[in-house]
Design an enzyme around this catalytic site. Structure first.
Site, short mmCIF file in Angstrom:
data_model
loop_
_atom_site.label_atom_id
_atom_site.label_comp_id
_atom_site.label_asym_id
_atom_site.label_seq_id
_atom_site.Cartn_x
_atom_site.Cartn_y
_atom_site.Cartn_z
N ARG A 97 0.84 -1.19 0.00
CA ARG A 97 0.00 0.00 0.00
C ARG A 97 0.88 1.24 0.00
NH1 ARG A 97 -2.24 -3.60 3.63
NH2 ARG A 97 -4.39 -4.24 3.18
N LYS A 130 -1.53 -2.16 7.93
CA LYS A 130 -2.71 -1.81 8.71
C LYS A 130 -2.84 -2.73 9.92
CE LYS A 130 -6.47 -1.07 6.37
NZ LYS A 130 -7.58 -1.28 5.42
N HIS A 185 -2.96 2.05 -6.30
CA HIS A 185 -3.58 0.76 -6.00
C HIS A 185 -3.58 -0.16 -7.23
CE1 HIS A 185 -5.59 -1.36 -2.79
NE2 HIS A 185 -6.44 -1.86 -3.64
N ARG A 191 -0.52 -2.00 -7.16
CA ARG A 191 -0.63 -3.05 -6.13
C ARG A 191 -1.25 -4.32 -6.69
NH1 ARG A 191 -1.10 -4.24 -0.71
NH2 ARG A 191 -3.06 -5.14 -0.01
#
Length: 294
Positions: free
Chosen positions: A165, A191, A264, A267
């Protein structure tokens, strides 16, 4: 002689205890999660003040009716143009507070129960986009040879290599990168305080070594990819630099101009690359089996 009835806590007291005690001490949530819950409450209180005509100090727990919460959620979508995912995240913050308030103020369980009855809104998940290997390499090589361009080159290469991320890459410090041969990796802090180590390719190691050699003033606790002020890059900063690189890469690959390429999207490339290689190996294995059967 009977004891006097205990006065239920005020709404302000519940909010203070929720953030100062429950989230930080009892649940030990990350600062990012607490900040997200705080932002949701700030937006809700601002909306409640204008909707109810009360100051934030005069708002009571009984005012958190399903009608008020639903109106707030509609306000997020219609006036603030939040997506459904953001709407549901704000609702999750309010639901978490209501559950906490129900344990602290048993007399308000009916209000809490009604508020918890609001469901999350369903939405269609879009198809994941990705770039081809050629397009990805064109984006990585797009930055110029200036200091910022060389930093962007390492930034895109790290995103491409790790599938991390944006917050994980911008949070990487110099000490998180291991450049030893056969053990090269980067330690990512994701996270929910989750940590993982991702191996680095030789091309990535070479680029990082060149970057550190060019910037010997970077210390182990310094951001690996700083901005002009030597602070960690922001999410917006990364998105703007990627947009410039994609614009440059549209010259050899004009189709990129028709697509929305976000961090993203990069990603998503790593699992696409992994699946492609697995599929190629599977086809090779089936071909060898056919040869043996013959």
């Amino acid at each position: 002689m009977s004891k006097p009835a205990k006065t239920p806590p005020s709404f302000a007291t519940l909010v203070q205890a929720y953030f100062a005690e429950y989230l930080t001490q009892q649940r030990a949530l990350s600062p990012q999660t607490i900040a997200a819950y705080r932002d949701a409450f700030v937006l809700f209180l601002e909306f409640a003040q204008s909707r109810l005509g009360k100051s934030s100090a005069a708002i009571a727990l009984a005012d958190m009716t399903p009608e008020l919460i639903t109106a707030f959620l509609n306000h997020l979508e219609q006036q603030r143009h939040n997506c459904v995912r953001s709407r549901n995240a704000r609702l999750a913050a309010l639901r978490s507070f209501l559950k906490f308030a129900g344990r602290r103020d048993v007399s308000s369980l009916q209000v809490v129960e009604r508020g918890l009855g609001i469901p999350a809104k369903r939405f269609e998940r879009p198809m994941f986009g990705y770039l081809s290997r050629e397009e990805m390499l064109a984006v990585i090589d797009a930055p110029d040879k200036t200091w910022i361009g060389q930093r962007d080159h390492v930034l895109f290469l790290m995103l491409y290599n790790t599938g991390a991320r944006v917050s994980e890459i911008t949070g990487v410090k110099v000490g998180d990168v291991v450049l030893e041969e056969r053990a090269a990796c980067v330690h990512l802090h994701g996270k929910g305080r989750k940590q993982r180590s991702v191996p680095l390719w030789r091309s990535t190691v070479k680029a990082v070594r060149a970057w550190l050699k060019q910037n010997p003033q970077l210390e182990p606790e310094s951001p690996l990819l700083p901005n002009r002020n030597w602070h960690a890059m922001t999410r917006t900063n990364v998105a703007l630099r990627l947009a410039l690189a994609v614009h440059t890469a549209t010259q050899p690959y004009p189709d990129l101009a028709k697509r929305h390429v976000s961090p993203h999207v990069i990603r998503h490339y790593l699992p696409f690359l992994t699946m492609s290689r697995c599929a190629a190996r599977s086809r090779s294995f089936k071909y060898l089996q056919q040869l043996r059967e013959r």
